[in-house]
Design an enzyme around this catalytic site. Structure first.
Site, short mmCIF file in Angstrom:
data_model
loop_
_atom_site.label_atom_id
_atom_site.label_comp_id
_atom_site.label_asym_id
_atom_site.label_seq_id
_atom_site.Cartn_x
_atom_site.Cartn_y
_atom_site.Cartn_z
N HIS A 176 -15.26 -6.20 -1.94
CA HIS A 176 -15.48 -7.59 -2.32
C HIS A 176 -16.61 -8.26 -1.53
O HIS A 176 -16.91 -9.42 -1.77
CB HIS A 176 -14.19 -8.40 -2.11
CG HIS A 176 -12.97 -7.62 -2.45
ND1 HIS A 176 -12.64 -7.27 -3.75
CD2 HIS A 176 -12.02 -7.05 -1.66
CE1 HIS A 176 -11.53 -6.56 -3.74
NE2 HIS A 176 -11.14 -6.41 -2.49
N ARG A 233 -10.05 -11.00 -4.30
CA ARG A 233 -10.02 -9.55 -4.52
C ARG A 233 -10.35 -9.16 -5.97
O ARG A 233 -10.48 -7.99 -6.28
CB ARG A 233 -8.64 -8.99 -4.17
CG ARG A 233 -8.30 -9.11 -2.70
CD ARG A 233 -6.99 -8.40 -2.39
NE ARG A 233 -6.47 -8.78 -1.10
CZ ARG A 233 -6.85 -8.24 0.06
NH1 ARG A 233 -7.74 -7.29 0.08
NH2 ARG A 233 -6.31 -8.66 1.18
N TYR A 281 0.80 -1.23 0.00
CA TYR A 281 0.00 0.00 0.00
C TYR A 281 0.83 1.28 0.00
O TYR A 281 0.28 2.37 -0.07
CB TYR A 281 -0.96 -0.01 1.20
CG TYR A 281 -1.89 -1.19 1.18
CD1 TYR A 281 -2.87 -1.30 0.22
CD2 TYR A 281 -1.76 -2.21 2.11
CE1 TYR A 281 -3.72 -2.39 0.18
CE2 TYR A 281 -2.60 -3.31 2.09
CZ TYR A 281 -3.58 -3.39 1.12
OH TYR A 281 -4.42 -4.48 1.08
N ASN A 329 -12.36 4.64 -1.81
CA ASN A 329 -11.55 3.43 -1.70
C ASN A 329 -12.25 2.60 -0.62
O ASN A 329 -12.08 2.87 0.57
CB ASN A 329 -10.11 3.74 -1.30
CG ASN A 329 -9.26 2.49 -1.20
OD1 ASN A 329 -9.79 1.39 -1.07
ND2 ASN A 329 -7.95 2.66 -1.25
N ASP A 352 -25.54 -0.77 -2.71
CA ASP A 352 -26.90 -0.23 -2.79
C ASP A 352 -26.95 1.25 -2.41
O ASP A 352 -27.75 2.00 -2.97
CB ASP A 352 -27.85 -1.04 -1.91
CG ASP A 352 -28.15 -2.43 -2.47
OD1 ASP A 352 -27.80 -2.69 -3.65
OD2 ASP A 352 -28.72 -3.25 -1.73
N HIS A 370 -8.34 2.03 -5.81
CA HIS A 370 -7.59 1.07 -5.01
C HIS A 370 -6.11 1.38 -5.15
O HIS A 370 -5.63 1.60 -6.26
CB HIS A 370 -7.86 -0.36 -5.46
CG HIS A 370 -9.29 -0.75 -5.32
ND1 HIS A 370 -9.83 -1.12 -4.11
CD2 HIS A 370 -10.30 -0.77 -6.22
CE1 HIS A 370 -11.12 -1.37 -4.27
NE2 HIS A 370 -11.44 -1.16 -5.54
N LEU A 371 -5.41 1.39 -4.05
CA LEU A 371 -3.97 1.65 -4.08
C LEU A 371 -3.22 0.53 -4.80
O LEU A 371 -2.32 0.78 -5.59
CB LEU A 371 -3.44 1.80 -2.65
CG LEU A 371 -3.96 3.01 -1.89
CD1 LEU A 371 -3.70 2.86 -0.40
CD2 LEU A 371 -3.34 4.28 -2.43
N SER A 372 -3.59 -0.70 -4.51
CA SER A 372 -2.93 -1.85 -5.13
C SER A 372 -3.75 -2.31 -6.34
O SER A 372 -4.92 -1.96 -6.49
CB SER A 372 -2.79 -2.99 -4.13
OG SER A 372 -4.06 -3.53 -3.81
#
Length: 154
Positions: free
Chosen positions: A79, A114, A22, A73, A86, A103-105
């Site tokens: 996931h 993921r 990260y 994020n 919603d 997302h950082l990664s």
């Protein structure tokens, strides 16, 4: 125009938790960078972080009611959370500016679980794997969308 940046579970641990994945920047570093870039773009950036799914949902509702664009994020909730999905779908209603998932990664280069996001199909865009710079790119996209909507009279 205010842009709401939401950070999900464990992002308060940035700089400490798995920096090889990260990065070494803290959440405060990322937020300050976004605030400065927002000023340059004529946007007010407000960042909020919570480890609680219900809090993120409440903030998504607030953004929908206020017609704020959102950068999120969602961390691990990406996931798992149909409830967050919603709440965020309302940001796509007429008069709202939608949201960008960050997302950082690169979640697609990590564990199989993921690879699926409940949010990506309803997001205006998804940025993954570019580290903290992904937030800046999302903010620049939001600025362009807001400017385009204003020019069109929306």
């Amino acid at each position: 125009m205010k842009v709401l940046v939401l950070h999900g579970p464990n992002l308060d641990r940035l700089g400490k938790r798995q920096p090889h994945i990260y990065g070494h920047q803290t959440l405060a570093d990322i937020e300050e960078n976004l605030r400065r870039r927002g000023e340059e773009l004529g946007l007010e950036v407000e960042s909020r972080q919570s480890n609680a799914e219900s809090q993120l949902i409440d903030w998504a509702h607030e953004a929908a009611d206020q017609h704020w664009p959102v950068i999120i994020n969602p961390g691990g909730l990406t996931h798992t959370s149909v409830a967050l999905r919603d709440a965020l779908v309302e940001l796509n209603d007429e008069g709202n500016h939608g949201f960008v998932e960050v997302h950082l990664s690169n979640i697609h280069a990590r564990e199989e679980f993921r690879h699926h996001s409940y949010l990506s199909p309803i997001a205006r865009g998804v940025i993954a794997g570019l580290g903290a710079h992904g937030y800046v790119l999302a903010l620049e996209y939001v600025a362009a969308q807001v400017e385009s909507a204003a020019a069109a009279g929306n």
